[in-house]
Scaffold this motif. Structure first.
Motif, PDB file in Angstrom:
ATOM      1  N   GLU B 523       0.806  -1.188   0.000  1.00  0.00           N
ATOM      2  CA  GLU B 523       0.000   0.000   0.000  1.00  0.00           C
ATOM      3  C   GLU B 523       0.863   1.273   0.000  1.00  0.00           C
ATOM      4  O   GLU B 523       0.569   2.238  -0.703  1.00  0.00           O
ATOM      5  CB  GLU B 523      -0.923   0.006   1.227  1.00  0.00           C
ATOM      6  CG  GLU B 523      -2.356   0.023   0.759  1.00  0.00           C
ATOM      7  CD  GLU B 523      -3.295  -0.724   1.606  1.00  0.00           C
ATOM      8  OE1 GLU B 523      -3.435  -0.342   2.780  1.00  0.00           O
ATOM      9  OE2 GLU B 523      -3.877  -1.699   1.087  1.00  0.00           O
ATOM     10  N   ARG B 524       1.934   1.066   0.829  1.00  0.00           N
ATOM     11  CA  ARG B 524       2.862   2.217   0.877  1.00  0.00           C
ATOM     12  C   ARG B 524       3.420   2.467  -0.518  1.00  0.00           C
ATOM     13  O   ARG B 524       3.490   3.596  -0.991  1.00  0.00           O
ATOM     14  CB  ARG B 524       4.006   1.908   1.864  1.00  0.00           C
ATOM     15  CG  ARG B 524       3.710   2.347   3.278  1.00  0.00           C
ATOM     16  CD  ARG B 524       4.986   2.445   4.098  1.00  0.00           C
ATOM     17  NE  ARG B 524       5.780   1.249   4.094  1.00  0.00           N
ATOM     18  CZ  ARG B 524       5.518   0.186   4.818  1.00  0.00           C
ATOM     19  NH1 ARG B 524       4.489   0.175   5.632  1.00  0.00           N
ATOM     20  NH2 ARG B 524       6.296  -0.875   4.736  1.00  0.00           N
ATOM     21  N   GLN B 525       3.756   1.359  -1.161  1.00  0.00           N
ATOM     22  CA  GLN B 525       4.338   1.494  -2.484  1.00  0.00           C
ATOM     23  C   GLN B 525       3.355   2.151  -3.448  1.00  0.00           C
ATOM     24  O   GLN B 525       3.723   3.059  -4.215  1.00  0.00           O
ATOM     25  CB  GLN B 525       4.669   0.095  -3.005  1.00  0.00           C
ATOM     26  CG  GLN B 525       5.974   0.060  -3.725  1.00  0.00           C
ATOM     27  CD  GLN B 525       6.373  -1.387  -4.025  1.00  0.00           C
ATOM     28  OE1 GLN B 525       5.837  -2.314  -3.445  1.00  0.00           O
ATOM     29  NE2 GLN B 525       7.312  -1.523  -4.924  1.00  0.00           N
ATOM     30  N   SER B 527       0.916   4.113  -2.735  1.00  0.00           N
ATOM     31  CA  SER B 527       0.701   5.531  -2.476  1.00  0.00           C
ATOM     32  C   SER B 527       1.906   6.365  -2.912  1.00  0.00           C
ATOM     33  O   SER B 527       1.747   7.483  -3.431  1.00  0.00           O
ATOM     34  CB  SER B 527       0.375   5.762  -0.987  1.00  0.00           C
ATOM     35  OG  SER B 527       1.425   5.260  -0.215  1.00  0.00           O
ATOM     36  N   SER B 528       3.075   5.748  -2.797  1.00  0.00           N
ATOM     37  CA  SER B 528       4.250   6.512  -3.213  1.00  0.00           C
ATOM     38  C   SER B 528       4.240   6.659  -4.731  1.00  0.00           C
ATOM     39  O   SER B 528       4.583   7.711  -5.291  1.00  0.00           O
ATOM     40  CB  SER B 528       5.531   5.823  -2.711  1.00  0.00           C
ATOM     41  OG  SER B 528       6.101   5.003  -3.689  1.00  0.00           O
ATOM     42  N   LEU B 529       3.799   5.558  -5.419  1.00  0.00           N
ATOM     43  CA  LEU B 529       3.733   5.643  -6.871  1.00  0.00           C
ATOM     44  C   LEU B 529       2.724   6.723  -7.283  1.00  0.00           C
ATOM     45  O   LEU B 529       2.934   7.493  -8.239  1.00  0.00           O
ATOM     46  CB  LEU B 529       3.285   4.302  -7.445  1.00  0.00           C
ATOM     47  CG  LEU B 529       4.407   3.242  -7.563  1.00  0.00           C
ATOM     48  CD1 LEU B 529       3.835   1.927  -8.033  1.00  0.00           C
ATOM     49  CD2 LEU B 529       5.479   3.732  -8.536  1.00  0.00           C
ATOM     50  N   ARG B 530       1.640   6.708  -6.518  1.00  0.00           N
ATOM     51  CA  ARG B 530       0.611   7.689  -6.815  1.00  0.00           C
ATOM     52  C   ARG B 530       1.159   9.107  -6.639  1.00  0.00           C
ATOM     53  O   ARG B 530       0.923  10.003  -7.471  1.00  0.00           O
ATOM     54  CB  ARG B 530      -0.569   7.494  -5.848  1.00  0.00           C
ATOM     55  CG  ARG B 530      -1.825   7.259  -6.639  1.00  0.00           C
ATOM     56  CD  ARG B 530      -3.017   7.117  -5.729  1.00  0.00           C
ATOM     57  NE  ARG B 530      -3.775   5.985  -6.197  1.00  0.00           N
ATOM     58  CZ  ARG B 530      -4.377   5.112  -5.410  1.00  0.00           C
ATOM     59  NH1 ARG B 530      -4.288   5.245  -4.113  1.00  0.00           N
ATOM     60  NH2 ARG B 530      -5.047   4.133  -5.949  1.00  0.00           N
ATOM     61  N   ALA B 531       1.926   9.210  -5.585  1.00  0.00           N
ATOM     62  CA  ALA B 531       2.527  10.519  -5.325  1.00  0.00           C
ATOM     63  C   ALA B 531       3.451  10.927  -6.478  1.00  0.00           C
ATOM     64  O   ALA B 531       3.419  12.055  -6.969  1.00  0.00           O
ATOM     65  CB  ALA B 531       3.285  10.459  -3.989  1.00  0.00           C
ATOM     66  N   ASP B 532       4.228   9.893  -6.890  1.00  0.00           N
ATOM     67  CA  ASP B 532       5.137  10.139  -8.014  1.00  0.00           C
ATOM     68  C   ASP B 532       4.342  10.618  -9.228  1.00  0.00           C
ATOM     69  O   ASP B 532       4.722  11.586  -9.917  1.00  0.00           O
ATOM     70  CB  ASP B 532       5.858   8.837  -8.368  1.00  0.00           C
ATOM     71  CG  ASP B 532       7.012   8.557  -7.423  1.00  0.00           C
ATOM     72  OD1 ASP B 532       7.255   9.419  -6.524  1.00  0.00           O
ATOM     73  OD2 ASP B 532       7.663   7.498  -7.550  1.00  0.00           O
ATOM     74  N   LYS B 534       1.524  11.919  -9.308  1.00  0.00           N
ATOM     75  CA  LYS B 534       0.990  13.265  -9.079  1.00  0.00           C
ATOM     76  C   LYS B 534       2.035  14.319  -9.431  1.00  0.00           C
ATOM     77  O   LYS B 534       1.778  15.275 -10.173  1.00  0.00           O
ATOM     78  CB  LYS B 534       0.614  13.404  -7.586  1.00  0.00           C
ATOM     79  CG  LYS B 534      -0.872  13.704  -7.378  1.00  0.00           C
ATOM     80  CD  LYS B 534      -1.086  13.879  -5.879  1.00  0.00           C
ATOM     81  CE  LYS B 534      -2.551  13.667  -5.521  1.00  0.00           C
ATOM     82  NZ  LYS B 534      -2.650  13.402  -4.070  1.00  0.00           N
ATOM     83  N   THR B 535       3.208  14.041  -8.928  1.00  0.00           N
ATOM     84  CA  THR B 535       4.297  14.987  -9.162  1.00  0.00           C
ATOM     85  C   THR B 535       4.559  15.127 -10.648  1.00  0.00           C
ATOM     86  O   THR B 535       4.717  16.252 -11.183  1.00  0.00           O
ATOM     87  CB  THR B 535       5.597  14.466  -8.477  1.00  0.00           C
ATOM     88  OG1 THR B 535       5.251  13.634  -7.407  1.00  0.00           O
ATOM     89  CG2 THR B 535       6.482  15.609  -8.046  1.00  0.00           C
TER      90      THR B 535
END
Lengths: 109, 585
Positions: B523-525, B527-532, B534-535
């Protein structure tokens, strides 16, 4: 019955010094062997023991219980009761030599 | 004339028989000796000819009311009386009561001088006199052959003997004539030539330092008879010929069940224990608890009020009771109440047959419901395999005929497969229980299982049995992937299993946590991908805006410069300028 036959006993006999011989002849009835044996015995005694013997004839058919005393099996049997020792001769006594040996009459004859 | 043993009218028409009363002999000869005829008994020195003859007379006088005459050529009357007195026969008393006449015929060897013809009429007269004096029906001549030594004229003797046997037959007496065994012929002087009706041979053999007497009916004219060689012995009450073999398997099989004294063992045997009157074998190496199980069985029977006869060939009665006491098994009360009798004897005390006869005698007098033999192997070691098996067969036949339950223990040697070592005996046994010990973990544990149990459902499970202060306890042995486990290994295995379960639970929890962790990581991964993402999207937007801005700027710049460069160049320059904007720089 026991038939004591004071056979051929001369008047002079009682004066003789040695005791008379006592011979007992066991027979079973008047068979040929019995008759022969008695005749042979008498003849022998007349020659050798004249006046010094006494023959008793026992008929076992009449007195079977007497067979035990002298251990009689064979018939006829002569038992020399006296003089001692007791000697036994079996048969019809037709063999004189054996009869003499049996009665131990060789020495005196 | 009729036989007292005639069982059927058909048999009565056959050869009449004269029962001897001697244990076993009448069974072998199917009723006794030929009545009114002479029987020849021959054998070597010391094999019991005279005793057999004497017993024939004594039993005749005592049991069958047939007076007898004993013509003894070898022993005096006094000697004879003393000799048979040792067998418990009151010959002197019978002589006094005129039941028996003993005539000792003494002839010294070479005593008589022969002179001429003679016959044995004197013997006939004596015999006749003896027979008639008491009305004798039986005559013994022991031993006629003495005559051969004392009467030199064999021709006369032989013809007289022939006449004698004829005479005995005419007289109608049943006669026993004894004779010495010859080297090549049955008798030394060929008496069998004259006695042709019945010939019995006695024999005394020594095997492995143990002497055994044997009897064989060599000939029995006109009658069935067992032709085997039968062991016999001279005991305290005369001769017994063994076996009292039942020649047929026709004993009654009871369906009554009797408990073993160990509930779990009963459970293994279809829940109800052994059949009454069956034969049970208990096999085990030394120290596996055979005597204990036997004693338990004895006690259980005693508590039911049954009589138990326990033959012990290893321990004295006292030792057994003491040892059993240690596990809480009290045998003394049963002994006191006369329900249990322990008969102890060393196996090497006497031969197999003597043991067997003693056992038969004990069984006959005590009349037990259960007989325990502990161990049977000690006895079997005394003879050859075939003798041993023969003995067990006879014993089992005898016991089964009397509906007596027999319980045998058998000591097997370690290392040998028990099934193999007992092969000879096992076929005779109805139930077979095996005891074994397992060694391991520095200890020895006992297990038990039912190898066979004829005619009943039985457990196939191996059970462990424990011996404690309060007796025997049968428990389930551990049976798992690593085999049968007993004792502490069983306990350890149990512990091990518990630990394994615990470990499994822990492992499962661990696994759950791991999955959870993984899920969280995933999940962490995400969300981090999602963040990426987003960026990146933001960046893209920024770039797009930048590009738009610059394009616009460029357009405005060009328009401005066009204005600056002249408006007439608008058309051509507008196309060129658009194609190579950079060149313009």
């Amino acid at each position: 019955m026991m038939k004591s036959q004071r056979t051929s006993r001369p008047a002079a006999a009682p004066a003789r010094a040695p005791k008379p011989w006592q011979l007992r002849l066991y027979v079973t009835g008047q068979t040929l062997k019995s008759v022969t044996a008695l005749a042979n015995l008498r003849q022998m005694c007349e020659i050798r023991l004249k006046g010094r013997y006494r023959i008793t004839v026992v008929d076992l058919l009449e007195k079977p219980q007497l067979a035990k005393g002298d251990q009689i099996l064979a018939v006829p049997t002569v038992v020399r009761k006296l003089p001692r020792p007791v000697r036994t001769i079996i048969g019809d006594l037709s063999d004189t030599a054996h009869l003499l040996v049996g009665l131990d009459l060789r020495a005196t004859g | 004339m009729k036989t007292s043993r005639a069982k059927s009218p058909a048999r009565a028409t056959l050869l009449p028989k004269c029962p001897t009363g001697i244990q076993g002999l009448d069974e072998i000869t199917d009723g006794g000796l030929p009545r009114g005829r002479p029987t020849l008994v021959c054998g070597g020195a010391g094999c019991g000819k005279t005793l057999l003859a004497a017993e024939f007379l004594v039993r005749g006088a005592m049991q069958f009311d047939e007076p007898g005459v004993f013509i003894a050529f070898e022993e005096t009357e006094k000697e004879l009386k003393a000799n048979v007195a040792s067998l418990g026969f009151d010959l002197a008393g019978l002589v006094r009561r005129k039941k028996i006449v003993v005539d000792y015929v003494h002839i010294e060897r070479g005593d008589a001088q022969e002179s001429g013809e003679y016959d044995l009429e004197g013997l006939f007269v004596r015999l006749n006199h003896a027979i008639d004096s008491i009305g004798a029906k039986r005559v013994v001549l022991d031993t006629l052959e003495v005559l051969f030594a004392s009467l030199p004229n064999e021709a006369i003797l032989r013809s007289e003997l022939r006449r004698l046997f004829r005479w005995l037959k005419d007289k109608g007496v049943t006669a026993v004539i004894t004779a010495e065994r010859g080297r090549e012929s049955l008798t030394r002087h060929g008496l069998e030539e004259y006695v042709s009706d019945c010939v019995i041979v006695l024999d005394h053999r020594v095997n492995d330092q143990i002497a055994t007497r044997h009897l064989r009916v060599v000939k029995y004219r006109g009658a069935l008879h067992g032709t085997n060689e039968f062991p016999f012995l001279i005991g305290e009450d005369g001769i017994s010929v063994l076996p009292i073999t039942s020649l047929a398997l026709n004993h009654v099989a009871s369906s009554e069940r009797i408990a073993t004294g160990i509930p779990r063992l009963d459970a293994m045997l279809g829940g109800r224990g052994f059949f009454r009157g069956s034969s049970i074998l208990l096999t085990g190496t030394s120290g596996t608890g055979k005597t204990i199980i036997s004693s338990n069985f004895a006690q259980a029977a005693g508590r039911r009020g049954e009589r138990v006869l326990y033959f012990s060939f290893e321990e004295s009665p006292n030792q057994i009771t003491r040892n059993m006491h240690s596990i809480g098994l009290r045998l003394e009360p049963l002994m006191k109440r006369g329900l249990l009798r322990i008969h102890s004897a060393r196996p090497s005390l006497y031969g197999l047959e003597m043991h067997l006869a003693t056992m038969f005698k004990e069984i006959a007098t005590f009349k037990p419901h259960v007989v325990i033999i502990d161990p049977i192997t000690s006895l079997m070691d005394l003879g050859t395999d075939s003798e041993g098996k023969g003995m067990v067969t006879r014993l089992i036949d005898y016991l089964k005929a009397g509906q007596i339950t027999s319980f045998f223990t058998s000591l097997t040697q370690g290392g040998k497969a028990p099934q193999e070592s007992e092969a000879a005996m096992s076929s005779l046994m109805d139930s077979w229980i095996l005891l074994q010990d397992f060694e391991g973990n520095g200890e020895r544990n006992r297990v038990l299982y039912v190898l066979k149990a004829r005619g009943m459902k039985h457990s196939n499970q191996i059970r462990e049995f424990l011996i404690s202060d309060h007796g025997i306890d049968v428990v389930d042995a551990y049976i798992g992937a690593s085999g049968v486990l007993t004792g502490s290994a069983r306990a350890a295995q149990n512990a091990l299993e518990k630990a394994a379960v615990l470990a499994g639970q822990q492992e499962a929890a661990q696994l759950v946590r791991e999955v959870e962790r993984k899920r969280a990581a995933l999940e962490r991964q995400i969300s981090s991908l999602r963040a990426d993402h987003k960026t990146e999207a933001a960046e893209l937007r920024r770039i797009a805006e930048q590009v738009g801005t610059s394009t616009r700027l460029l357009g405005t710049e060009r328009a401005a410069s066009g204005i600056l460069r002249q408006a007439d160049a608008n058309v051509a320059a507008g196309a060129r300028g658009k194609a190579r904007p950079g060149r313009s720089k």
